[in-house]
Write a protein that holds these residues in place. Sequence first.
Motif, PDB file in Angstrom:
ATOM      1  N   ALA A   1     -32.696  13.002  28.142  1.00 30.54           N
ATOM      2  CA  ALA A   1     -31.750  11.898  28.069  1.00 30.54           C
ATOM      3  C   ALA A   1     -30.798  11.891  29.259  1.00 30.54           C
ATOM      4  O   ALA A   1     -30.482  12.939  29.817  1.00 30.54           O
ATOM      5  CB  ALA A   1     -30.938  11.992  26.777  1.00 30.54           C
TER       6      ALA A   1
ATOM      7  N   ASP B   1     -27.013  10.004  30.328  1.00 32.31           N
ATOM      8  CA  ASP B   1     -25.890   9.370  29.640  1.00 32.31           C
ATOM      9  C   ASP B   1     -24.782   9.017  30.628  1.00 32.31           C
ATOM     10  O   ASP B   1     -24.684   9.586  31.714  1.00 32.31           O
ATOM     11  CB  ASP B   1     -25.254  10.320  28.612  1.00 32.31           C
ATOM     12  CG  ASP B   1     -26.248  11.158  27.863  1.00 32.31           C
ATOM     13  OD1 ASP B   1     -26.972  10.601  27.007  1.00 32.31           O
ATOM     14  OD2 ASP B   1     -26.311  12.356  28.130  1.00 32.31           O
ATOM     15  N   TRP B   2     -23.933   8.121  30.173  1.00 26.88           N
ATOM     16  CA  TRP B   2     -22.664   7.861  30.847  1.00 26.88           C
ATOM     17  C   TRP B   2     -21.534   8.158  29.857  1.00 26.88           C
ATOM     18  O   TRP B   2     -21.560   7.698  28.708  1.00 26.88           O
ATOM     19  CB  TRP B   2     -22.572   6.412  31.311  1.00 26.88           C
ATOM     20  CG  TRP B   2     -23.435   6.109  32.481  1.00 26.88           C
ATOM     21  CD1 TRP B   2     -24.676   5.553  32.477  1.00 26.88           C
ATOM     22  CD2 TRP B   2     -23.106   6.348  33.860  1.00 26.88           C
ATOM     23  NE1 TRP B   2     -25.149   5.436  33.756  1.00 26.88           N
ATOM     24  CE2 TRP B   2     -24.209   5.908  34.634  1.00 26.88           C
ATOM     25  CE3 TRP B   2     -21.999   6.882  34.527  1.00 26.88           C
ATOM     26  CZ2 TRP B   2     -24.234   5.988  36.022  1.00 26.88           C
ATOM     27  CZ3 TRP B   2     -22.026   6.964  35.906  1.00 26.88           C
ATOM     28  CH2 TRP B   2     -23.129   6.514  36.638  1.00 26.88           C
ATOM     29  N   TYR B   3     -20.572   8.926  30.324  1.00 28.46           N
ATOM     30  CA  TYR B   3     -19.348   9.196  29.589  1.00 28.46           C
ATOM     31  C   TYR B   3     -18.185   8.616  30.383  1.00 28.46           C
ATOM     32  O   TYR B   3     -18.315   8.323  31.566  1.00 28.46           O
ATOM     33  CB  TYR B   3     -19.126  10.701  29.437  1.00 28.46           C
ATOM     34  CG  TYR B   3     -20.004  11.397  28.432  1.00 28.46           C
ATOM     35  CD1 TYR B   3     -21.343  11.654  28.704  1.00 28.46           C
ATOM     36  CD2 TYR B   3     -19.489  11.822  27.209  1.00 28.46           C
ATOM     37  CE1 TYR B   3     -22.153  12.299  27.780  1.00 28.46           C
ATOM     38  CE2 TYR B   3     -20.287  12.485  26.280  1.00 28.46           C
ATOM     39  CZ  TYR B   3     -21.611  12.713  26.581  1.00 28.46           C
ATOM     40  OH  TYR B   3     -22.403  13.363  25.661  1.00 28.46           O
TER      41      TYR B   3
ATOM     42  N   LEU C   1     -18.530   9.260  24.886  1.00 31.49           N
ATOM     43  CA  LEU C   1     -19.862   8.809  25.243  1.00 31.49           C
ATOM     44  C   LEU C   1     -19.883   7.284  25.285  1.00 31.49           C
ATOM     45  O   LEU C   1     -19.487   6.632  24.307  1.00 31.49           O
ATOM     46  CB  LEU C   1     -20.888   9.328  24.236  1.00 31.49           C
ATOM     47  CG  LEU C   1     -22.337   8.916  24.449  1.00 31.49           C
ATOM     48  CD1 LEU C   1     -22.862   9.443  25.776  1.00 31.49           C
ATOM     49  CD2 LEU C   1     -23.197   9.431  23.293  1.00 31.49           C
TER      50      LEU C   1
ATOM     51  N   THR D   1     -26.333   5.969  26.223  1.00 34.55           N
ATOM     52  CA  THR D   1     -27.391   6.960  26.370  1.00 34.55           C
ATOM     53  C   THR D   1     -28.718   6.262  26.538  1.00 34.55           C
ATOM     54  O   THR D   1     -28.968   5.226  25.909  1.00 34.55           O
ATOM     55  CB  THR D   1     -27.464   7.858  25.124  1.00 34.55           C
ATOM     56  OG1 THR D   1     -26.249   8.570  24.971  1.00 34.55           O
ATOM     57  CG2 THR D   1     -28.618   8.838  25.214  1.00 34.55           C
TER      58      THR D   1
ATOM     59  N   THR E   1     -32.174   3.182  23.991  1.00 37.33           N
ATOM     60  CA  THR E   1     -30.763   3.169  24.383  1.00 37.33           C
ATOM     61  C   THR E   1     -29.841   3.169  23.174  1.00 37.33           C
ATOM     62  O   THR E   1     -30.222   2.752  22.077  1.00 37.33           O
ATOM     63  CB  THR E   1     -30.449   1.940  25.246  1.00 37.33           C
ATOM     64  OG1 THR E   1     -30.750   0.746  24.499  1.00 37.33           O
ATOM     65  CG2 THR E   1     -31.267   1.943  26.526  1.00 37.33           C
TER      66      THR E   1
ATOM     67  N   TYR F   1     -25.345   2.677  22.432  1.00 39.71           N
ATOM     68  CA  TYR F   1     -24.073   2.346  23.058  1.00 39.71           C
ATOM     69  C   TYR F   1     -22.901   2.605  22.121  1.00 39.71           C
ATOM     70  O   TYR F   1     -23.020   2.484  20.898  1.00 39.71           O
ATOM     71  CB  TYR F   1     -24.040   0.861  23.444  1.00 39.71           C
ATOM     72  CG  TYR F   1     -25.075   0.455  24.458  1.00 39.71           C
ATOM     73  CD1 TYR F   1     -26.327  -0.003  24.060  1.00 39.71           C
ATOM     74  CD2 TYR F   1     -24.797   0.534  25.824  1.00 39.71           C
ATOM     75  CE1 TYR F   1     -27.287  -0.368  24.987  1.00 39.71           C
ATOM     76  CE2 TYR F   1     -25.747   0.162  26.760  1.00 39.71           C
ATOM     77  CZ  TYR F   1     -26.986  -0.295  26.334  1.00 39.71           C
ATOM     78  OH  TYR F   1     -27.929  -0.659  27.269  1.00 39.71           O
TER      79      TYR F   1
ATOM     80  N   CYS G   1     -21.598  10.788  34.860  1.00 38.77           N
ATOM     81  CA  CYS G   1     -23.012  10.805  34.542  1.00 38.77           C
ATOM     82  C   CYS G   1     -23.357  12.185  33.982  1.00 38.77           C
ATOM     83  O   CYS G   1     -22.832  13.204  34.454  1.00 38.77           O
ATOM     84  CB  CYS G   1     -23.796  10.528  35.823  1.00 38.77           C
ATOM     85  SG  CYS G   1     -25.571  10.639  35.657  1.00 38.77           S
TER      86      CYS G   1
END
Length: 120
Positions: free
Chosen positions: A33, A35-37, A47, A50, A57, A59, A95
């Motif tokens: 996976a 992700d963006w945090y 989070l 993902t 995905t 959100y 990221c």
Amino acid sequence: QVQLVESGGGLVQPGGSLRLSCAASGSIFSILAMDWYRQAPGKQRELVATITSGGSTNYADSVKGRFTISRDNAKNTVYLQMNSLKPQDTAVYYCHAEMAPMPKIYYDYWGQGTQVTVSS
């Protein structure tokens, strides 16, 4: 050395758009996976979105319908398209990825963070 390098942050007016990119480099056997945090001043890291290796995905409720996460597996890159930005989206965006530098050995990797500021 395996690393994640982000780009694309900046200053944007409310209602505007930005696209973040995060490229993985180094000796990478596989990536799970990505992700963006984000972390706003005085708040915990949260989070945002993902995407699995298969493209599924997920959100955070606060960004559903406005943000889109995608990835290019050939380029080992994940993107975050952010539309209809609001001042409350202001944060440092990070990221994250689970990557294997060798078969079956996975580690968590983080980018250095990129600032997104939404302000008029």
